[in-house]
Design a protein around this motif. Structure first.
Motif: not given
Lengths: 394, 467
Positions: A167-182
């Protein structure tokens, strides 16, 4: 770090080229190792900002090119100079200039394959499944947005801190990417189509291989009959399918010579008492070379040549009856015997007798009158006599 | 010239305008190009063109079927002109197939950024033209089910092809060219296919484009190797494209026939190929940019640049025509001299002068900036160039063969209706493939065009520097 298995990484979005460039420099300087930028087009300068090492692809392509060159050269050498040499317009079987064009093409072809498939392999493509594709916003990575992804497997990765950092680098959005179990597998229809297509592609080669390795009693299938049975005029026979349009009354395309026609050099034939043509005196084979047959070194040399052309295939170079045809007959178990011309019985034969054998043939040996002029036949006999003497001396 | 006032033209000449007009955003470029494949319906002109194309394709199919079941006698080929229209058409199509790779590879190496708007289009055209070209030698062999003898495939006769023959070099050159062009085209398209995949709103589209985009994610580490591969392919394709038409020219030049046996053939053929290829690109580009609303991406400047290439190569070709005559005279060889006098003034003089006027005279109008930027002038000219280049191959092939050394064997060549319909039909194949391409694939290299937008460069913009 309990989330480790479920989290793929953190995705940060930027709106401009400048934005991603600055962000990349900061991520690089913070010491992250497992991270990447995703951009809709190659952004110049980003390789430096990310510290991407130059790829080894050029070396792969070089190797591909060398392989292509060597393969192209070897192929031409082996096919035209070794396995199936044949004389064509007096050109050498193997000559670099004539083989350059094809070797050039194979060089380029192999290099091009190396470039494309080398790139695929180094990039681990195809990679149809990618957790990033599950993110709605990531679909703009191929259109108009720029992304940084820091992967969870990076040693410095911490879900919270890394997100704050991005966020501090100037991103307009930050989001967590998860891996589905299946992991999502491709739909059933997809697999079915792929399987059917593969089978269809493999079918023709399989059929060709099968017919190549088997024999059949069935007659040949004529795909296009009038290519196989062409309507054309031949010299001595009535043309197929054109029986009703003969060029000449007898249905042939050339006229037979009129009676009494004599070919050049055959004038003597018309005189039955000329022993040089008939090989007979008073109806019996001559005992000596008749008058008019020249006996000299040139004749002997010509006899050797004629013998090697017409007789050696069966009787063998030395006359022992071991020519190519005879050996082949023996190898397939035929009991066909070719006379050994060095045999006492043949050595004792008069020139007239041998002349008769050559002219008319004997048992399974065909006559050679149609192929060899009388003069050539005498020369062969001369050579045969010399051969018999030479072999007897040994 | 009291006051030095710059006209609009001067400004453009000094500061080349932005390659893409109207300064669109990345979003707009994506929308405008990738969006075309999502139109629910193509323009009406597309339907009309497609109907015509399919009809011609049907004619091609019918002609080829008739040919195969009957034999090559359905064509006008006979002694002494055994290489009639099929070979003329082959060389014609292969020549057209040169522009694509030239634009993609040679202009890329020369850093001609304007190529980004037209390279995809030209590459596609190349591949379809080469497909048409490959058709003719394949059916020309007569018993086409034996066409595989051309390739070094192990066979029941234990025979191998003769590698000392230019005809075999040709097999390798054309098939290598077709393969490499296809690889180049496909590789260039991967990122754009991914763009369409990511915009897809139906499952089928997502899967279809997804499969072929191989999971491209725009990763910069991937881009790095991708760009390297692209550069390498361009470097490989450049000598390749020059080799292809050189080898095609060897088919003629290695033979001893008067009018063929000259060393000028390779460069002369290559220039002619580029000439005809660019003419074909313009022929297709003008309607395509019109109907699909791409006039700001493929601008008048692009068309003008292509017309300049046409002018240049047209003059190289004209120069070659003159050189041939000079050499024929200078060689002091009566057969060679006769071949050329016969070309220009013999029974095929009509074809020769058609060729000269289409290829050398009309393109001269492109010297004028006004004319080369005028669609109504350039379109007839490029069409004439297409015609002229077909006639060039006709003149070379037919005049030399119809009258060679022995006057008793001279014959005037006449094509049959099947010859003409087959050639017409090959346009059907070409157009069908092309129309499908513009309907379903990104006809402009989306990612590449973005790289030439001013906003694609970090720290400052090109435009500001220019102002």
């Amino acid at each position: 770090m309990t989330h480790q298995n479920e989290i793929h990484g953190i995705l940060a979005e930027y709106e401009t080229v400048d934005g991603i460039m600055h962000a990349a420099e900061q991520v690089r300087d913070s010491g992250f190792r497992h991270w990447d930028c995703h951009t809709p087009f190659p952004v110049h300068g980003l390789d430096d900002a990310m510290d991407v090492k130059p790829t080894i692809l050029p070396w792969i392509v070089l190797a591909g090119g060398i392989t292509g060159l060597v393969a192209g050269m070897l192929m031409q050498w082996w096919m035209n100079a070794v396995d199936y040499p044949y004389v064509i317009s007096g050109k050498p079987d193997w000559s670099i200039p004539a083989n350059i064009p094809v070797a050039f093409e194979t060089t380029v072809l192999f290099s091009a394959f190396a470039a494309l498939f080398g790139m695929f392999i180094l990039n681990k493509l195809p990679q149809w499944y990618n957790p990033l594709f599950r993110k709605e916003r990531f679909s703009r990575a191929t259109s108009d947005r720029f992304f940084v992804v820091i992967e969870a497997k990076d040693a410095q990765f911490d879900p919270k801190k890394t997100a704050e950092f991005l966020t501090s680098t100037g991103a307009s959005a930050v989001e967590l990417v998860d891996v589905p179990d299946e992991p999502t597998s491709p739909p059933f229809g997809f697999k079915a189509v792929a399987a059917i297509m593969t089978a269809l592609v493999l079918l023709p080669p399989a059929m060709i291989a099968a017919s190549r390795s088997s024999t059949t009693e069935e007659t040949r299938f004529h795909l296009v009959p009038n290519m196989d049975f062409q309507q054309k005029f031949k010299a001595q026979t009535a043309p197929l399918g054109l029986e009703n349009h003969p060029l000449f009354a007898d249905g042939t395309a050339t006229l037979k010579p009129i009676d009494g026609t004599i070919a050049q050099g055959d004038l003597g034939k018309s005189d039955p008492s000329n022993a040089a043509y008939s090989g007979l005196r008073d109806g019996k084979p001559v005992t000596e070379f008749p008058k008019g047959v020249v006996i000299d070194e040139a004749a002997l040399e010509n006899g050797r040549e004629q013998y090697n052309i017409y007789c050696a295939t069966c009787h063998g170079d030395s006359g022992k009856g071991d020519g190519m045809v005879a050996r082949r007959a023996a190898s397939i178990g035929q009991t066909w015997m070719v006379t050994n011309l060095l045999d006492e019985r043949i050595v004792e034969q008069t020139p007239g007798k041998v002349f008769e054998t050559i002219t008319k043939g004997i048992n399974t040996m065909p006559g050679y009158a149609a192929q060899m002029s009388a003069a050539n036949r005498w020369d062969v006999i001369l050579y045969l006599k010399a051969l018999q003497k030479a072999q007897a001396a040994k | 010239m009291a006051k030095a006032e710059l006209t609009q033209l001067d400004v453009e000449a000094i500061y080349p305008a932005n390659l893409i007009e109207g300064d669109p955003s990345f979003t707009q470029v994506t929308q405008e190009v990738a969006g075309i494949t999502e139109w629910p319906k193509p323009p009406r002109a597309w339907y009309i063109a497609f109907a015509i194309a399919l009809t011609l394709l049907g004619i091609l199919g019918a002609c080829l079927t008739y040919l195969v079941v009957t034999g090559v006698g359905v064509w006008g080929n006979n002694q002494p002109v055994a290489w009639g229209w099929p070979i003329v058409n082959f060389v014609f199509w292969v020549g057209i197939g040169h522009a694509g790779t030239l634009i993609s590879a040679v202009l890329f190496l020369f850093r001609q950024d304007w190529r980004t708007s037209i390279n995809r289009f030209a590459e596609a055209m190349t591949i379809f033209a080469v497909a048409c070209a490959g058709l003719f030698p394949a059916v020309h062999v007569g018993r086409i089910w034996f066409a595989y003898w051309l390739f070094p495939i192990p066979n029941q006769m234990s025979m191998w092809p003769n590698f000392r023959s230019p005809l075999l070099w040709d097999v390798f050159a054309v098939s290598t060219y077709a393969t490499v062009s296809l690889l180049f085209w496909y590789m260039g398209m991967i990122p754009d296919l991914a763009t369409i995949r990511d915009r897809a709103n139906t499952k089928i589209r997502r899967m279809a484009y997804g499969v072929f985009s191989l999971g491209w994610s725009g990763s910069n580490r991937h881009w790095h190797r991708y760009e390297r591969a692209y550069l390498l392919l361009a470097a490989l394709a450049t000598p390749l494209v020059l080799s292809v038409h050189s080898v095609v020219s060897f088919d003629f030049a290695v033979a001893q026939t008067p009018g063929w046996h000259t060393t000028i053939f390779p460069p002369y053929f290559v220039a002619g190929a580029v000439f005809s290829g660019f003419a074909m690109v313009v022929t297709l580009m003008v309607p395509a940019r019109q109907f699909f609303g791409l006039k700001h991406i493929v601008t008048m400047r692009h068309l003008e640049n292509m017309n300049k290439v046409i002018l240049t190569t047209g003059m190289i070709v004209g120069y070659a025509y003159m050189t041939e005559f000079f050499m024929a005279w200078y060689s002091g060889n009566q057969y060679e001299a006769f071949a050329f006098v016969n070309r220009a003034f013999g029974p095929y003089a009509w074809a020769y002068w058609t060729m000269v006027s289409c290829n050398v005279l009309f393109p001269q109008l492109f010297w004028f900036r006004k004319l080369r930027r005028n669609l109504w002038v350039m379109y007839p000219i490029v069409l004439l160039v297409n015609v002229g280049m077909w006639f060039e191959r006709f003149v070379i092939t037919v005049t030399s063969l119809s009258r060679d050394f022995v006057p008793s064997s001279w014959q005037y060549f006449k094509p049959t209706a099947i010859d003409m319909l087959t050639f017409l039909g090959s346009f059907g194949l070409f157009a069908t493939l092309f129309l499908l391409f513009v309907r379903f694939l990104p006809m402009i290299a989306v990612a590449e065009v973005k790289t030439v937008l001013p906003t694609a460069h970090a720290h400052g913009h090109k435009k500001e520097e220019g102002e």
